[in-house]
Design a protein around this motif. Structure first.
Motif, PDB file in Angstrom:
ATOM      1  N   ALA A 162       0.810  -1.212   0.000  1.00  8.58           N
ATOM      2  CA  ALA A 162       0.000   0.000   0.000  1.00  8.58           C
ATOM      3  C   ALA A 162       0.848   1.269   0.000  1.00  8.58           C
ATOM      4  CB  ALA A 162      -0.938  -0.003   1.200  1.00  8.58           C
ATOM      5  N   LEU A 163       2.003   1.218   0.633  1.00 11.96           N
ATOM      6  CA  LEU A 163       2.815   2.426   0.799  1.00 11.96           C
ATOM      7  C   LEU A 163       3.945   2.545  -0.221  1.00 11.96           C
ATOM      8  CD1 LEU A 163       3.064   2.329   4.705  1.00 11.96           C
ATOM      9  CD2 LEU A 163       1.588   3.804   3.326  1.00 11.96           C
ATOM     10  N   ALA A 164       4.094   1.543  -1.079  1.00 11.07           N
ATOM     11  CA  ALA A 164       5.229   1.522  -2.007  1.00 11.07           C
ATOM     12  C   ALA A 164       5.218   2.713  -2.962  1.00 11.07           C
ATOM     13  CB  ALA A 164       5.242   0.214  -2.803  1.00 11.07           C
ATOM     14  N   GLY A 165       4.034   3.254  -3.257  1.00 13.94           N
ATOM     15  CA  GLY A 165       3.952   4.343  -4.213  1.00 13.94           C
ATOM     16  C   GLY A 165       4.315   5.708  -3.664  1.00 13.94           C
ATOM     17  N   ALA A 193       3.549  -6.806  -9.227  1.00 13.75           N
ATOM     18  CA  ALA A 193       3.355  -8.252  -9.329  1.00 13.75           C
ATOM     19  C   ALA A 193       4.154  -8.985  -8.254  1.00 13.75           C
ATOM     20  CB  ALA A 193       3.759  -8.735 -10.717  1.00 13.75           C
ATOM     21  N   VAL A 194       5.377  -8.531  -8.012  1.00 14.09           N
ATOM     22  CA  VAL A 194       6.221  -9.149  -6.989  1.00 14.09           C
ATOM     23  C   VAL A 194       5.603  -8.972  -5.606  1.00 14.09           C
ATOM     24  CG1 VAL A 194       8.426  -8.949  -5.789  1.00 14.09           C
ATOM     25  CG2 VAL A 194       8.371  -9.036  -8.280  1.00 14.09           C
ATOM     26  N   LEU A 195       5.197  -7.738  -5.284  1.00 14.86           N
ATOM     27  CA  LEU A 195       4.594  -7.511  -3.965  1.00 14.86           C
ATOM     28  C   LEU A 195       3.250  -8.218  -3.843  1.00 14.86           C
ATOM     29  CD1 LEU A 195       5.453  -3.729  -3.396  1.00 14.86           C
ATOM     30  CD2 LEU A 195       6.526  -5.729  -2.347  1.00 14.86           C
ATOM     31  N   GLY A 196       2.512  -8.334  -4.961  1.00 14.97           N
ATOM     32  CA  GLY A 196       1.255  -9.079  -4.937  1.00 14.97           C
ATOM     33  C   GLY A 196       1.477 -10.558  -4.668  1.00 14.97           C
ATOM     34  N   ALA A 197       2.506 -11.138  -5.304  1.00  9.32           N
ATOM     35  CA  ALA A 197       2.834 -12.544  -5.054  1.00  9.32           C
ATOM     36  C   ALA A 197       3.282 -12.743  -3.612  1.00  9.32           C
ATOM     37  CB  ALA A 197       3.928 -13.008  -6.016  1.00  9.32           C
ATOM     38  N   THR A 198       3.989 -11.757  -3.081  1.00  8.37           N
ATOM     39  CA  THR A 198       4.418 -11.843  -1.679  1.00  8.37           C
ATOM     40  C   THR A 198       3.211 -11.805  -0.743  1.00  8.37           C
ATOM     41  OG1 THR A 198       6.475 -10.712  -2.262  1.00  8.37           O
ATOM     42  CG2 THR A 198       5.902 -10.796   0.067  1.00  8.37           C
ATOM     43  N   ILE A 199       2.228 -10.965  -1.057  1.00  9.06           N
ATOM     44  CA  ILE A 199       0.999 -10.934  -0.260  1.00  9.06           C
ATOM     45  C   ILE A 199       0.290 -12.287  -0.333  1.00  9.06           C
ATOM     46  CG2 ILE A 199      -1.331  -9.957  -0.140  1.00  9.06           C
ATOM     47  CD1 ILE A 199      -0.145  -7.258  -0.851  1.00  9.06           C
ATOM     48  N   LEU A 200       0.301 -12.926  -1.513  1.00 14.29           N
ATOM     49  CA  LEU A 200      -0.297 -14.256  -1.648  1.00 14.29           C
ATOM     50  C   LEU A 200       0.344 -15.241  -0.674  1.00 14.29           C
ATOM     51  CD1 LEU A 200      -2.079 -16.355  -3.090  1.00 14.29           C
ATOM     52  CD2 LEU A 200      -0.229 -16.644  -4.754  1.00 14.29           C
TER      53      LEU A 200
END
Length: 505
Positions: A180-183, A325-332
């Motif tokens: 959420a804060l990466a941006g 995509a990387v952070l989304g996969a990490t959340i998964l």
């Protein structure tokens, strides 16, 4: 009889009297559950502090100019610091009490998170992580000890699983915060990611000091029998006869331990605790210590810290290059780990500890083999587009499967098992020793992962982790008796008489 004036708490006073047996049992379970939930806030904070660097490290490097080697040392050093905390936590638990130690860990979590978030250079980062790491060691020890001692035998497996669920929830929350804060601007995003972790400790410290009772076993150990009886009445839902019976079991256990201690060279005192664990342990204590150290070693040797701390690097290696995509996969991974951890909550008291550990170790080994294979395919000299696509998908799926199977047993059950098999007088210090072994292995994985995969390849690294998971299966099968349904006072006899290669009756 000595009286500890601040043992009574609002949680203790809030539970009323109950006449109906089923109502009493429900009330006792609800009271123990409330205590376990408060204690498990420690684990949520630990999980958040542990996982937040997975996504924040890239921004820390960009903002402060930190190198890969320095990040590797920073992350691994946190586990070394938690080793110090875990050893000190056993002493603090025995001297100050379980709940005061929880409050102390919360204060250190607050200071460590705030200092890290405000860091303006590598040295300041290391200092903040020093405090946070010591707090992690405290949290890993005190929550399992507190819950094991406050929980009734019939629900101890259920309640003892809560800290691991809480820890995984903390990791998941950290991944979500990273995403959420990466941006935000690089000078701000990683500071907010880490700084958020300073808020929950304030709530935990207040809850520990104002709302939690001390455990009955610590109270008996320090001569506060009346206060212990009050807590036991609440954990049995107002059943005074059952509370009295459990109190007498604890008192008898403490007296027997004292007699054995006095009969052995060295007499009594805090140093004799270490002597009884490390220098002249009984055969039962020796077997208990072997079980605890083995479980803690294999938990981290499976490589779980590599995926928790370096998942973005693993996914980058397999061809997932988009930051989202990387952070989304990490959340998964975090979601899978957190959802799967709920299963032991309901099965530990019915299925038993051994079957869950064996299933977990087998699943981990297979998942890591598949992950290693997919990483090898992706790193072949000229993979086609189709190969690259399915290798990336297989890597993410295998990593998620590893997290799921890890959470079915080797995540929560080893903490539950270790905290319940130690004799009362040795429980806090023994848990500290086991946690210290865990932190050593976690540090070894965290500080060598980048160097290891550069030396033997990413695929080869996960093949090594798979071999360690297979060895963990053999260890559980050969060395661990079943403990479900037994009171804490029965454990030493179980390890004295049970054949370690067979489940206990």
């Amino acid at each position: 009889m000595n009286k500890d004036d601040d043992v009574e708490s609002p949680l203790l006073a809030a539970a009323g009297d109950h006449d109906d047996p089923s109502s009493s049992a429900a009330a006792g379970s609800s009271f123990a559950l409330a205590c376990a939930l408060v204690a498990s806030l420690t684990s949520i904070i630990y999980g958040y502090n542990r996982g937040v660097m997975s996504g924040a490290q890239k921004f820390v490097q960009g903002d402060l100019g930190v190198t890969d080697a320095e990040i590797e040392v920073l992350i691994g050093a946190t586990s070394i610091y938690s080793l110090v905390g875990s050893l000190a936590a056993g002493w603090a638990c025995d001297r100050a009490g379980r709940r005061r130690t929880i409050a102390l860990s919360a204060a250190m979590f607050f200071a460590g998170s705030a200092a890290t978030a405000a860091a303006n250079g590598y040295a300041a980062l290391m200092l903040g992580q020093l405090v946070a790491g010591v707090a992690c060691g405290f949290g890993l020890v005190v929550a399992p000890v507190y819950i094991a001692e406050i929980a009734p035998p019939s629900s101890r497996g259920f309640l003892a699983s809560i800290p691991e669920i809480a820890g995984n929830s903390g990791i998941l929350l950290s991944y979500i915060a990273d995403f959420a804060l990466a941006g935000l601007p690089m000078s701000l995003n990683w500071r907010l990611m880490i700084g958020i972790g300073a808020v929950p400790p304030l709530l935990l410290a207040a809850a520990a000091l104002l709302a939690m009772p001390e455990t009955p076993r610590w109270l008996v150990l320090h001569g506060h029998h009346d206060d212990a009886r009050l807590v036991l009445v609440r954990t049995t839902g107002g059943d005074a006869a059952l509370a009295e019976r459990r109190l007498q079991e604890i008192v008898s256990s403490v007296k027997e331990s004292a007699k054995q201690r006095e009969a052995r060279p060295g007499g009594c005192g805090s140093t004799s605790v270490w002597r009884d664990i490390l220098v002249r342990p009984t055969p039962a204590v020796r077997r208990v210590l072997l079980a605890i150290l083995g479980l803690q070693f294999f938990q981290q040797a499976s490589g779980v810290a590599a995926l928790v701390l370096y998942a973005p690097r693993v996914f980058n290696h397999v061809g997932v290059t988009s930051e989202h995509a990387v952070l989304g996969a990490t959340i998964l991974l975090g979601v899978t780990k957190t959802v799967s951890i709920v299963v032991p909550l309901f099965l530990a008291d019915s299925l038993g500890r051994r079957p869950m550990l064996l299933s977990s170790a087998g699943g981990m080994a297979v998942s890591l083999l598949v992950l290693g294979f997919s990483l090898r395919v992706s790193s072949s000299p000229s993979p086609g587009d189709d190969d690259a696509w399915w290798a990336a998908a297989m890597s993410v799926a295998a990593a998620a499967a590893f997290m799921a199977t890890f959470s079915l047993g080797f995540g929560p059950v080893i903490w539950m098992y270790g905290s319940e098999i130690l004799p009362l007088r040795l429980r806090a210090q023994g848990t500290g020793i086991g946690t210290a072994a865990n932190r050593v292995m976690s540090a070894a994985v965290g500080m060598t992962f980048i160097s290891l995969y550069e030396a033997v390849g990413m695929a080869g690294t996960f093949y090594l982790f798979a071999a360690c998971s297979a060895a963990a299966w053999v260890f559980v099968y050969a060395c661990l008796p079943e403990t479900k349904g037994r009171s804490l006072e029965e454990m030493e006899a179980l390890f004295d008489t049970a054949q370690p290669s067979l489940p206990a009756p």
